[in-house]
Design a protein around this motif. Sequence first.
Motif, PDB file in Angstrom:
ATOM      1  N   VAL A  40       0.826  -1.213   0.000  1.00 33.61           N
ATOM      2  CA  VAL A  40       0.000   0.000   0.000  1.00 33.61           C
ATOM      3  C   VAL A  40       0.859   1.261   0.000  1.00 33.61           C
ATOM      4  CG1 VAL A  40      -1.964  -1.097   1.159  1.00 33.61           C
ATOM      5  CG2 VAL A  40      -0.194   0.028   2.532  1.00 33.61           C
ATOM      6  N   CYS A  42       0.805   5.214   1.443  1.00 33.78           N
ATOM      7  CA  CYS A  42       0.240   5.862   2.619  1.00 33.78           C
ATOM      8  C   CYS A  42       0.553   7.350   2.575  1.00 33.78           C
ATOM      9  CB  CYS A  42       0.826   5.265   3.892  1.00 33.78           C
ATOM     10  SG  CYS A  42       0.637   3.480   4.029  1.00 33.78           S
ATOM     11  N   VAL A  59      -4.803   5.219   2.692  1.00 29.10           N
ATOM     12  CA  VAL A  59      -4.153   3.959   2.354  1.00 29.10           C
ATOM     13  C   VAL A  59      -4.748   3.475   1.035  1.00 29.10           C
ATOM     14  CG1 VAL A  59      -3.673   1.613   3.143  1.00 29.10           C
ATOM     15  CG2 VAL A  59      -4.002   3.445   4.818  1.00 29.10           C
ATOM     16  N   PRO A  61      -4.052   0.679  -2.442  1.00 34.47           N
ATOM     17  CA  PRO A  61      -3.264  -0.467  -2.912  1.00 34.47           C
ATOM     18  C   PRO A  61      -2.278  -0.058  -4.003  1.00 34.47           C
ATOM     19  CG  PRO A  61      -5.500  -0.583  -3.769  1.00 34.47           C
ATOM     20  CD  PRO A  61      -5.462   0.583  -2.828  1.00 34.47           C
ATOM     21  N   ALA A  66      -2.563  -6.480  -2.561  1.00 34.05           N
ATOM     22  CA  ALA A  66      -2.391  -5.607  -1.389  1.00 34.05           C
ATOM     23  C   ALA A  66      -3.330  -6.042  -0.261  1.00 34.05           C
ATOM     24  CB  ALA A  66      -2.667  -4.154  -1.772  1.00 34.05           C
TER      25      ALA A  66
END
Length: 137
Positions: A40, A42, A59, A61, A66
């Motif tokens: 992921v 962030c 967040v 993928p 993921a």
Amino acid sequence: MIVRLDHVGFASPSADEGTALMKRLGLVLAASGAADDYGVSCDFWQAGDDPQGTTVEVVAPTRPDAAITRRVAMSGSSLYHLAFEVDSLAEELSRLRRAGFLPIDRTPRCGAKDDMRVAFVLDPTTDLLIELVHYGG
């Protein structure tokens, strides 16, 4: 011991979609990174300019397998987890297991920031995902 609420996780099918929401809210991008163990990206968004303030983590993928792929496929963008900074990941993982939380991570992993280690647990009574966060060391 839990020290403070570090951030609230927001799952999004794409970083762009999450970014659009945070900008509409008027939040400012404070930090970005990737948690490769989870697949992921962030992005940490904050209100105000307190570097120790609670953030909202978008967040998204970065690969088909993921950790959040199935969740965003089922729910789209949604609140994902509460993240608490702790003084010891090992002690808090042990304490929360004894309190009935289910370990998602049996051992800590690298988080999205250079000095961040994390571990997830699930409260089976509420289905609430909790991220434990430790900085440094």
